[in-house]
Design a protein around this motif. Structure first.
Motif, PDB file in Angstrom:
ATOM      1  N   ALA A   2       0.825  -1.202   0.000  1.00 60.57           N
ATOM      2  CA  ALA A   2       0.000   0.000   0.000  1.00 60.57           C
ATOM      3  C   ALA A   2       0.866   1.262   0.000  1.00 60.57           C
ATOM      4  N   LYS A   3       1.984   1.196   0.711  1.00 63.40           N
ATOM      5  CA  LYS A   3       2.895   2.356   0.726  1.00 63.40           C
ATOM      6  C   LYS A   3       3.349   2.724  -0.677  1.00 63.40           C
ATOM      7  N   GLU A   4       3.388   1.717  -1.585  1.00 62.31           N
ATOM      8  CA  GLU A   4       3.826   1.947  -2.974  1.00 62.31           C
ATOM      9  C   GLU A   4       2.640   2.012  -3.936  1.00 62.31           C
ATOM     10  N   ASN A   5       1.450   2.326  -3.390  1.00 65.07           N
ATOM     11  CA  ASN A   5       0.232   2.416  -4.200  1.00 65.07           C
ATOM     12  C   ASN A   5      -0.071   1.117  -4.941  1.00 65.07           C
ATOM     13  N   ARG A   6       0.230   0.009  -4.294  1.00 65.26           N
ATOM     14  CA  ARG A   6      -0.098  -1.294  -4.891  1.00 65.26           C
ATOM     15  C   ARG A   6      -1.030  -2.030  -3.945  1.00 65.26           C
ATOM     16  N   PHE A   7      -2.007  -2.758  -4.532  1.00 67.75           N
ATOM     17  CA  PHE A   7      -3.038  -3.463  -3.780  1.00 67.75           C
ATOM     18  C   PHE A   7      -2.759  -4.950  -3.926  1.00 67.75           C
ATOM     19  N   LEU A   8      -2.383  -5.602  -2.824  1.00 65.53           N
ATOM     20  CA  LEU A   8      -2.054  -7.031  -2.866  1.00 65.53           C
ATOM     21  C   LEU A   8      -3.021  -7.820  -1.990  1.00 65.53           C
ATOM     22  N   LEU A   9      -3.427  -8.981  -2.470  1.00 63.52           N
ATOM     23  CA  LEU A   9      -4.251  -9.893  -1.674  1.00 63.52           C
ATOM     24  C   LEU A   9      -3.640 -11.281  -1.704  1.00 63.52           C
ATOM     25  N   GLN A  10      -4.053 -12.108  -0.760  1.00 64.49           N
ATOM     26  CA  GLN A  10      -3.591 -13.493  -0.748  1.00 64.49           C
ATOM     27  C   GLN A  10      -4.379 -14.317  -1.762  1.00 64.49           C
ATOM     28  N   ASN A  11      -3.666 -15.139  -2.503  1.00 61.95           N
ATOM     29  CA  ASN A  11      -4.267 -16.040  -3.482  1.00 61.95           C
ATOM     30  C   ASN A  11      -3.771 -17.445  -3.155  1.00 61.95           C
ATOM     31  N   CYS A  12      -4.708 -18.367  -2.968  1.00 63.28           N
ATOM     32  CA  CYS A  12      -4.342 -19.709  -2.493  1.00 63.28           C
ATOM     33  C   CYS A  12      -3.675 -20.528  -3.598  1.00 63.28           C
TER      34      CYS A  12
END
Lengths: 387, 140
Positions: free
Chosen positions: B21-31
């Motif tokens: 988020a600090k780098e304007n990126r949205f990451l989620l966990q993917n199984c």
């Protein structure tokens, strides 16, 4: 076996409203004494104690804390944290202990000094603990915000009307002013609700429950033991729970909840259906909630319970009275005590001595408690007789 | 409205989420086992129970499932920003997430509107994912 074998032999409530002369523990003790008096028992007869939690007083092991405060040494004792669903869940645990012979007389209590034990800002801030600390609270939700989003989605999907939600609050107030212990003396109108201070749209302040000093207590024992006690017992005919999530982000749905699951478990245990229920004490922390619960418990089709409140069916003289004491909206809400007052009221209604608040048909009553954001549910069915 | 809101509390489960988020990126966990996306971050997949997980970048798009306008903030910091909007967003990939709805036109937003992720600076050089209305014609 729980059905027909476990009873509530005594009920009691503390003073309700603003009670600055008592601590939260004091309120629980006052309610406990009154419940024991109601049953014709004394503290020395109690071998089990289940209680809830406190957000106003800095105690940790509340079961042990309350036992030492009462001066008893139970052999069955714990505290539970299931939000407003705690009293029902505690009753379920107590019922299992009675049915299996682990205890003979269990005191179940819940309540806090929410009104005078903390500032209003502290109360609001403490309640944000219900939101997810890492993924919801950074965005500034109030508890009403979560229920507001449920209300907006529910209205969107099922056509529940804003005025029907307001009617829930109006009915609650009508019932509360008939209750001798209620702090309320003045009625409200739908227009009053719709024009009251906005909190989190669509919910206004009169759609939200009270913040009270209050506690309630139950004496739970076996049907056999209750035969020679002072008051008429209420037979536990069915009880069931459902726990689908805690945080709303993780809720399986915002329009279908665990109420259906806990309700069906209670109906299955009792062998009864919604048509057998004479009256209901539902959880009404916010005006949308009893509408959803009445539908999930089978008292109306989806989208149709709002009209029951708006058209008067849920009034004391109506065809299906709901929240005859005034509920959390107009009687009392002190943390885990919210659901407790519904149980106490159901037992009193079954006995049939409530004057101008007494419902006409009072053989079988249903109580629903929920905690969190419609997260944890407990449905209870009580009877005046074993069935 | 010039003071930044407090930094979010961050759990160790979600380090990559906040770092991105600090780098304007949205990451989620993917199984890795069942392929499902999940939110909130957790050690085990809430769909299949697997402990094999990768952090990946979803589309960042979704639709408003429900919303509310908050008129009374829970703390002094949030009260300075009232009224503000909270939304539940159903992401294209499946998970539901709660944020504020910020940016142009937010006050007119409704259930079903298309939204996309954006980022908001918070105290301590942190950022939080937020959602904004998607440009018109940009179907989610």
């Amino acid at each position: 076996m729980i059905k027909n074998n476990v009873v509530i032999a005594g009920v009691g409530e503390s003073d309700i409203g603003k009670v600055p002369e008592l601590s939260g523990l004091g309120l629980n003790a006052q309610a406990a004494k009154r419940a024991l008096d109601d049953a014709g028992l004394e503290l020395k007869d109690v071998d089990g104690l289940l209680t809830a939690y406190s957000m106003t007083e800095p105690y940790f092991m509340m079961g042990s804390v309350l036992a030492e405060y009462l001066g008893i040494k139970p052999t069955y004792c714990a505290s539970l944290t299931v939000g407003g669903g705690t009293p029902g869940t505690a009753l379920h645990h107590a019922a299992m202990a009675i049915a299996t012979g682990q205890a003979k007389t269990i005191l179940v209590t819940a309540g806090e000094n929410r009104a005078t034990g903390q500032s209003r800002d502290a109360a609001v801030q403490a309640l944000t603990q219900v939101g997810h600390p890492y993924f919801e609270n950074p965005y500034g939700p109030l508890i009403p915000s979560f229920y507001a989003m449920i209300a907006n989605r529910y209205m969107h999907e099922f056509g529940t009307k804003r005025e029907e939600m307001a009617a829930v609050a109006v009915r609650a107030r009508e019932h509360a002013i008939r209750h001798p212990a209620s702090p309320m003396s003045k009625g409200i109108t739908t227009e009053d609700v719709l024009s009251s201070k906005p909190i989190s749209t669509p919910l206004n302040i009169l759609d939200c429950c009270l913040i009270s000093d209050a506690a309630g207590a139950l004496v739970v024992t076996s049907a056999d033991r209750a035969k020679d006690l002072k008051s008429d017992p209420a037979y536990l005919l069915g009880i069931g729970e459902s726990h689908t999530h805690e945080h709303m982000t993780m809720a399986p749905s915002l329009t279908e909840f665990g109420t259906t699951i806990s309700g069906n478990a209670a109906y299955d245990m009792s062998g009864l259906t919604p048509a057998h229920i004479d009256f209901a004490e539902l959880y009404d922390c916010f005006s949308i909630v009893p509408i959803i619960e009445a539908e999930e418990l089978g008292f109306a089709k989806r989208g149709e319970a709002g009209a029951m409140f708006a058209e008067g069916a849920t009034s004391i003289e109506g065809s299906f009275p709901i929240n005859t004491h005034g509920g959390l909206l107009s009687y009392a809400q002190a943390g885990a005590s919210g659901g407790m007052h519904g149980i106490v009221e159901a037992v009193r209604q079954l006995r049939g001595n409530e004057g101008d608040r007494q419902v006409k048909k009072h053989d079988i009553g249903l109580v629903h408690n929920e905690g969190g954001i419609l997260s944890s549910h407990c449905t209870m069915i009580f009877g005046r007789e074993a069935i | 409205m010039t003071d930044l809101l407090p930094s979010p509390d961050m759990s160790p489960d979600a380090g990559p989420y906040w770092d991105a988020a600090k780098e304007n990126r949205f990451l989620l966990q993917n199984c890795d086992a069942c392929g499902e996306w999940r939110f909130v971050p957790s050690h085990l997949c809430t769909h299949c129970g697997s402990d094999k997980t990768s952090w990946k970048e979803p589309s960042g798009r979704g639709v408003i499932y429900s919303l509310t306008t908050v008129h009374r903030g829970p703390t002094a910091e949030f009260r300075a920003y009232t009224p503000y909007i909270i939304v539940f967003v159903d992401l294209v990939e499946g998970p539901r997430i709660m944020t504020n709805l910020i940016g142009e036109g937010a006050e007119h937003a409704a259930i079903g509107d298309a939204v996309e992720v954006c980022f908001e600076a918070r105290q301590g050089n942190t950022k939080v994912p937020q959602f904004c209305l998607a440009p018109k014609g940009d179907a989610a």
